[in-house]
Design a protein around this motif. Structure first.
Motif, PDB file in Angstrom:
ATOM      1  N   LEU A  37       0.842  -1.196   0.000  1.00  0.00           N
ATOM      2  CA  LEU A  37       0.000   0.000   0.000  1.00  0.00           C
ATOM      3  C   LEU A  37       0.880   1.249   0.000  1.00  0.00           C
ATOM      4  O   LEU A  37       1.114   1.886   1.021  1.00  0.00           O
ATOM      5  N   VAL A  38       1.372   1.579  -1.175  1.00  0.00           N
ATOM      6  CA  VAL A  38       2.162   2.802  -1.331  1.00  0.00           C
ATOM      7  C   VAL A  38       1.212   3.992  -1.324  1.00  0.00           C
ATOM      8  O   VAL A  38       0.002   3.850  -1.470  1.00  0.00           O
ATOM      9  N   ASN A  39       1.768   5.200  -1.156  1.00  0.00           N
ATOM     10  CA  ASN A  39       0.931   6.395  -1.025  1.00  0.00           C
ATOM     11  C   ASN A  39      -0.005   6.615  -2.201  1.00  0.00           C
ATOM     12  O   ASN A  39      -1.127   7.085  -2.026  1.00  0.00           O
ATOM     13  N   HIS A  40       0.438   6.306  -3.418  1.00  0.00           N
ATOM     14  CA  HIS A  40      -0.425   6.508  -4.579  1.00  0.00           C
ATOM     15  C   HIS A  40      -1.700   5.669  -4.455  1.00  0.00           C
ATOM     16  O   HIS A  40      -2.798   6.161  -4.711  1.00  0.00           O
ATOM     17  N   ARG A  41      -1.552   4.426  -4.037  1.00  0.00           N
ATOM     18  CA  ARG A  41      -2.727   3.563  -3.865  1.00  0.00           C
ATOM     19  C   ARG A  41      -3.602   4.053  -2.716  1.00  0.00           C
ATOM     20  O   ARG A  41      -4.829   4.080  -2.820  1.00  0.00           O
ATOM     21  N   LEU A  42      -2.980   4.476  -1.617  1.00  0.00           N
ATOM     22  CA  LEU A  42      -3.746   4.999  -0.482  1.00  0.00           C
ATOM     23  C   LEU A  42      -4.457   6.295  -0.843  1.00  0.00           C
ATOM     24  O   LEU A  42      -5.573   6.548  -0.387  1.00  0.00           O
ATOM     25  N   PHE A  43      -3.833   7.117  -1.687  1.00  0.00           N
ATOM     26  CA  PHE A  43      -4.448   8.341  -2.172  1.00  0.00           C
ATOM     27  C   PHE A  43      -5.673   8.013  -3.026  1.00  0.00           C
ATOM     28  O   PHE A  43      -6.733   8.618  -2.884  1.00  0.00           O
ATOM     29  N   LEU A  61      -7.502   5.438  -2.820  1.00  0.00           N
ATOM     30  CA  LEU A  61      -8.546   4.901  -1.940  1.00  0.00           C
ATOM     31  C   LEU A  61      -9.162   5.972  -1.045  1.00  0.00           C
ATOM     32  O   LEU A  61     -10.111   5.712  -0.316  1.00  0.00           O
ATOM     33  N   GLY A  62      -8.610   7.187  -1.079  1.00  0.00           N
ATOM     34  CA  GLY A  62      -9.129   8.281  -0.270  1.00  0.00           C
ATOM     35  C   GLY A  62      -8.636   8.262   1.165  1.00  0.00           C
ATOM     36  O   GLY A  62      -9.186   8.957   2.022  1.00  0.00           O
ATOM     37  N   ILE A  63      -7.599   7.503   1.456  1.00  0.00           N
ATOM     38  CA  ILE A  63      -7.086   7.406   2.818  1.00  0.00           C
ATOM     39  C   ILE A  63      -6.122   8.545   3.118  1.00  0.00           C
ATOM     40  O   ILE A  63      -6.114   9.084   4.226  1.00  0.00           O
ATOM     41  N   TYR A  64      -5.299   8.935   2.133  1.00  0.00           N
ATOM     42  CA  TYR A  64      -4.353  10.038   2.312  1.00  0.00           C
ATOM     43  C   TYR A  64      -4.693  11.172   1.367  1.00  0.00           C
ATOM     44  O   TYR A  64      -5.264  10.963   0.301  1.00  0.00           O
ATOM     45  N   SER A  65      -4.293  12.386   1.777  1.00  0.00           N
ATOM     46  CA  SER A  65      -4.616  13.567   0.976  1.00  0.00           C
ATOM     47  C   SER A  65      -3.585  13.846  -0.116  1.00  0.00           C
ATOM     48  O   SER A  65      -3.836  14.653  -0.994  1.00  0.00           O
ATOM     49  N   ASP A  66      -2.415  13.220  -0.059  1.00  0.00           N
ATOM     50  CA  ASP A  66      -1.437  13.382  -1.136  1.00  0.00           C
ATOM     51  C   ASP A  66      -0.748  12.040  -1.385  1.00  0.00           C
ATOM     52  O   ASP A  66      -0.831  11.136  -0.573  1.00  0.00           O
ATOM     53  N   ASP A  67      -0.085  11.964  -2.518  1.00  0.00           N
ATOM     54  CA  ASP A  67       0.567  10.702  -2.871  1.00  0.00           C
ATOM     55  C   ASP A  67       2.065  10.876  -3.115  1.00  0.00           C
ATOM     56  O   ASP A  67       2.679  10.114  -3.843  1.00  0.00           O
ATOM     57  N   LEU A  68       2.661  11.876  -2.462  1.00  0.00           N
ATOM     58  CA  LEU A  68       4.086  12.114  -2.636  1.00  0.00           C
ATOM     59  C   LEU A  68       4.919  11.022  -1.970  1.00  0.00           C
ATOM     60  O   LEU A  68       4.541  10.476  -0.938  1.00  0.00           O
ATOM     61  N   CYS A  69       6.054  10.753  -2.579  1.00  0.00           N
ATOM     62  CA  CYS A  69       6.998   9.778  -2.052  1.00  0.00           C
ATOM     63  C   CYS A  69       7.490  10.237  -0.691  1.00  0.00           C
ATOM     64  O   CYS A  69       7.879  11.385  -0.514  1.00  0.00           O
ATOM     65  N   LEU A  70       7.493   9.338   0.260  1.00  0.00           N
ATOM     66  CA  LEU A  70       7.952   9.675   1.605  1.00  0.00           C
ATOM     67  C   LEU A  70       9.467   9.721   1.722  1.00  0.00           C
ATOM     68  O   LEU A  70       9.995  10.204   2.716  1.00  0.00           O
TER      69      LEU A  70
END
Length: 142
Positions: free
Chosen positions: A44-50, A52-61
């Motif tokens: 579950l990388v940020n892009h996928r979480l974004f 799904l509406g779980i995170y507000s951005d999908d930038l690489c951590l």
């Protein structure tokens, strides 16, 4: 294990050894599982979480500059490139940046050499994923 002063076996030495072995085997299982998830683009990388509406951005951590997709996180990110370059230097081989697992499997090497190279890359992917998670927990971009 014998102690230097008495020459007798320590009562705890077997326990420590077994505990260390169990901990090592547990880490190996986790590392293999993470690599299996990477190979299937299932983390579950940020892009996928974004999406799904779980995170507000999908930038690489790790770099904070690009969308965190599987491809970016494990192949394109500067942090990942640094880890991969270190792994390549460690195994002293010219290895392609994509389809590493397939490339390793198709080499005409002994099974031991394949295992060693595979383990090196499995650990590299595990290290990338763990650093990414540390960045999330401590809210720090590298």
């Amino acid at each position: 294990m014998e102690t230097a002063s008495t020459g007798k076996k320590s009562a705890l030495s077997g326990t420590k050894c077994r505990l260390g072995l169990e901990m090592s085997l547990g880490l190996i299982r986790v590392t293999r599982f993470i690599y299996w998830m990477v190979a299937r683009n299932a983390l579950l990388v940020n892009h996928r979480l974004f999406e799904l509406g779980i995170y507000s951005d999908d930038l690489c951590l790790l770099c904070g500059m690009h969308n965190e997709t599987h491809t970016h996180l494990f192949q394109e990110c500067q942090y990942s490139k640094m880890i991969t370059a270190g792994t390549v230097a460690l195994v002293k081989l010219q290895i392609p940046s994509s389809n590493t697992l397939v490339w390793i499997q198709t080499r005409m090497w002994s099974s031991t050499k394949k295992d060693v190279v595979f383990c090196a890359f499995m650990n590299a992917h595990y290290s990338i994923w763990m650093q990414r998670n540390r960045s999330r927990v401590y809210n720090q971009i590298l």
